[in-house]
Write an enzyme that holds these catalytic residues in place. Structure first.
Site, PDB file in Angstrom:
ATOM      1  N   LYS A  24      -8.014  25.338 -14.294  1.00  0.00           N
ATOM      2  CA  LYS A  24      -9.152  24.537 -14.523  1.00  0.00           C
ATOM      3  C   LYS A  24      -8.991  23.475 -13.242  1.00  0.00           C
ATOM      4  CE  LYS A  24     -10.472  20.804 -17.056  1.00  0.00           C
ATOM      5  NZ  LYS A  24     -11.036  20.174 -15.768  1.00  0.00           N
ATOM      6  N   GLY A  68      -2.767  14.473 -12.153  1.00  0.00           N
ATOM      7  CA  GLY A  68      -3.744  13.644 -12.385  1.00  0.00           C
ATOM      8  C   GLY A  68      -3.219  12.332 -12.980  1.00  0.00           C
ATOM      9  N   SER A  69      -4.085  11.400 -13.647  1.00  0.00           N
ATOM     10  CA  SER A  69      -3.627  10.145 -13.988  1.00  0.00           C
ATOM     11  C   SER A  69      -2.563  10.175 -14.963  1.00  0.00           C
ATOM     12  CB  SER A  69      -4.659   9.378 -14.614  1.00  0.00           C
ATOM     13  OG  SER A  69      -5.137   9.892 -15.771  1.00  0.00           O
ATOM     14  N   GLY A  94      -1.962  12.665 -18.050  1.00  0.00           N
ATOM     15  CA  GLY A  94      -0.749  13.286 -18.185  1.00  0.00           C
ATOM     16  C   GLY A  94      -0.109  13.105 -19.497  1.00  0.00           C
ATOM     17  N   CYS A 149      -2.495  10.361  -4.345  1.00  0.00           N
ATOM     18  CA  CYS A 149      -1.498   9.616  -5.292  1.00  0.00           C
ATOM     19  C   CYS A 149      -0.319   9.131  -4.535  1.00  0.00           C
ATOM     20  CB  CYS A 149      -0.993  10.412  -6.521  1.00  0.00           C
ATOM     21  SG  CYS A 149      -0.938  11.960  -6.049  1.00  0.00           S
ATOM     22  N   GLN A 202     -15.171   5.995 -10.356  1.00  0.00           N
ATOM     23  CA  GLN A 202     -14.053   5.398  -9.793  1.00  0.00           C
ATOM     24  C   GLN A 202     -14.380   4.244  -8.875  1.00  0.00           C
ATOM     25  OE1 GLN A 202     -10.972   7.277 -10.533  1.00  0.00           O
ATOM     26  NE2 GLN A 202     -10.762   6.388  -8.766  1.00  0.00           N
ATOM     27  N   GLU A 233      -2.129   1.323 -10.675  1.00  0.00           N
ATOM     28  CA  GLU A 233      -2.973   2.161  -9.645  1.00  0.00           C
ATOM     29  C   GLU A 233      -4.256   1.917  -9.550  1.00  0.00           C
ATOM     30  OE1 GLU A 233      -2.827   6.490 -10.437  1.00  0.00           O
ATOM     31  OE2 GLU A 233      -2.044   6.692  -8.394  1.00  0.00           O
TER      32      GLU A 233
END
Ligand code: UN1
Length: 498
Positions: free
Chosen positions: A177, A230-231, A235, A286, A333, A387
């Site tokens: 995905k 991912g974030s 997560g 990241c 974003q 972040e």
């Protein structure tokens, strides 16, 4: 692809539309009027069909000898090499990273294919002597089963390949995905796997939202493993959902990567490293350099040079070879970045470069933000701790190595770090003491090579290391221990020893 730029799901060897009949648009972040393609806005029924196909295919794929499995992957690497430029351009269009960087993204996938294809002839296990005479024992790697791979938009071909290619060589089957912001690059990877002759059902591709597609991947009892990049927030949700059925989970999440610049550093290298670390991929890695901790003695000179070079960076159309920084990926974003810039101002930090959305002329058609540098940042400020995932870097001052290390480690995250120094002793101390999965000496926080373990400590990860390294095999295989008794003796003769 369909007639009008409609891209389908790939389930059980067929390109199919979503059962729900809906699609979503993939628009260019450079020019919002440009539609890159329409992708399936899949439902949970599509995800379930893909999982079932992967489960059926697993029965046969696990029995294909690993060197044969690897041959498909080698072919994928060869096709990718031929199409590198075409796919890099498509990637630049769909998610906005400059085409030069996009070539690097495709190259990572090529590197993974070639490295991992070799692994098909190794996949080493262990043998060890038995305690008993005439008995053999060994442990070998076996596949885990059906893997759900949930991948981000910032490395839209590299990261799917980090997961997919090791998963396949180990004998697993996959449902992939991709992120809705960059499904085209993952589509290209899947298309090539089909061209390389991968048997039906071994790789399935389902596009759509986290709830409808990601949800079933994390909950379905027939999925054995989930690998997510991912974030940290997402997560955590993935981890919680997977806990219910005890899936194996590999998580690669946020970062707040620090670069330390000592007073003995080569400032030309440090400034250049900071520039690419902070503003490469518009700061959306990241591994991006999001904190720079500079020794007080060189702070002024370093900042002056960094500001000057940041102002000279060419921001614009990622397809233009001379552009250094493209747009950010999407509107949310952009809003997030703008909010953080406001937070930084409110906290009293000093925006010495950028700090604004770019809207003039062609910038007005996309999501452009100026390379932004904050000085006067203190460790407690949110812009030093959270972040941002955009072209924003926070500069802090330190009075020596000890304080710099303390500041660098004062973070919930622990992915990457860097130190610029000409002193070998300081370099080794930093490499030992920086609490991150990766440390660079005299090189920026970005640029990980795929055959080395990739991942972080603290809230960046959950203890796994992805990429094409041997550590990826630990994610995608189970250990099977085998004892072979060739003594012909009755079991009761051994009972007193066991
Ligand atoms: C990521 O940002 O999710 O270290 C991966 C790098 C890349 C990988 C980054 N090779 O810059």
């Amino acid at each position: 692809m369909g007639d009008t730029g409609i891209y389908r799901n790939f389930i059980d060897g067929e390109w199919v539309e979503s059962r729900g009949g809906r699609t979503f648009e993939n628009r260019s972040p450079t020019d919002r009027s440009e539609i890159v393609g329409l992708f399936q806005d899949s439902t949970s029924a599509d995800a379930e069909a893909a999982i079932e196909a992967a489960r059926r295919a697993f029965r046969r794929w696990r029995l294909v000898p690993a060197p044969k499995r690897a041959e498909y992957l080698f072919r994928v690497g060869e096709i990718l090499t031929r199409r590198k430029d075409e796919y890099a351009r498509a990637m630049a269009r769909e998610m906005g990273k400059p085409v030069r960087e996009a070539r690097g993204d495709v190259q990572e996938a090529i590197d993974v294919c070639y490295h991992v294809a070799g692994e098909g002839r190794r996949l080493f296990g262990h043998t060890t002597p038995s305690e008993l005479p005439d008995k053999a024992c060994f442990s070998m790697r076996v596949p885990v089963g059906v893997c759900g791979l949930i991948t981000p938009w910032n490395f839209p071909m590299a990261i799917p390949s980090w997961k997919l290619i090791p998963a396949l060589v180990c004998g697993n089957t996959v449902v992939l995905k991709p992120a809705t912001d960059a499904p085209l690059s993952a589509y290209h990877l899947v298309k090539i796997c089909q061209e390389a002759g991968l048997p039906r059902g071994v790789l399935n591709f389902v596009t759509g939202g986290g709830g409808e597609v990601g949800g079933p991947l994390t909950r379905h009892p027939d999925v054995d493993l989930v690998s997510f990049t991912g974030s940290t927030d997402t997560g955590r949700q993935v981890n919680l959902a997977c806990a219910d059925t005890f899936k194996r989970v590999s998580l690669e999440m946020g970062g707040k990567n620090a670069m330390i610049v000592m007073d003995d550093a080569r400032l030309d290298l440090a400034v250049e490293g900071a520039l690419w670390g902070a503003f490469g991929t518009a700061g959306q890695r990241c591994t991006a350099t999001s904190r720079i901790i500079v020794h007080k003695k060189v702070h002024k000179e370093f900042v002056d040079r960094l500001v000057q070079q940041a102002a000279a960076l060419k921001v614009g159309d990622p397809l233009d070879e001379s552009v250094a920084m493209g747009p950010v990926v999407n509107e949310s974003q952009l809003r997030r970045i703008m909010e953080y810039v406001q937070v930084g101002r409110d906290e009293g930090a000093d925006p010495v470069a950028g700090g604004v959305r770019l809207t003039k002329a062609e910038y007005g058609r996309g999501w452009f933000f100026a390379p932004t540098i904050f000085t006067g940042v203190r460790p407690a400020m949110r812009i030093a701790r959270e972040e941002i995932f955009g072209p924003v870097v926070a500069v802090l001052a330190a009075d020596g190595l000890e304080q710099a290390l303390e500041m660098a480690n004062d973070s919930l995250y622990g992915l990457s770090s860097a130190i610029y120094t000409q002193d070998v002793n300081r370099a080794f101390v930093a490499a030992r003491d920086l609490e991150t999965g990766i440390t660079y000496v005299n090189s920026s926080t970005i640029g990980a090579e795929t055959h080395l373990p990739f991942g972080g400590v603290k809230r960046t990860g959950n203890g796994h290391r992805e990429g094409a390294a041997h550590t990826a095999l630990d994610i995608f295989t189970e250990w099977k221990t085998v004892y072979v008794d060739y003594s012909g003796r009755l079991q009761k003769a051994q009972i007193d020893t066991h």
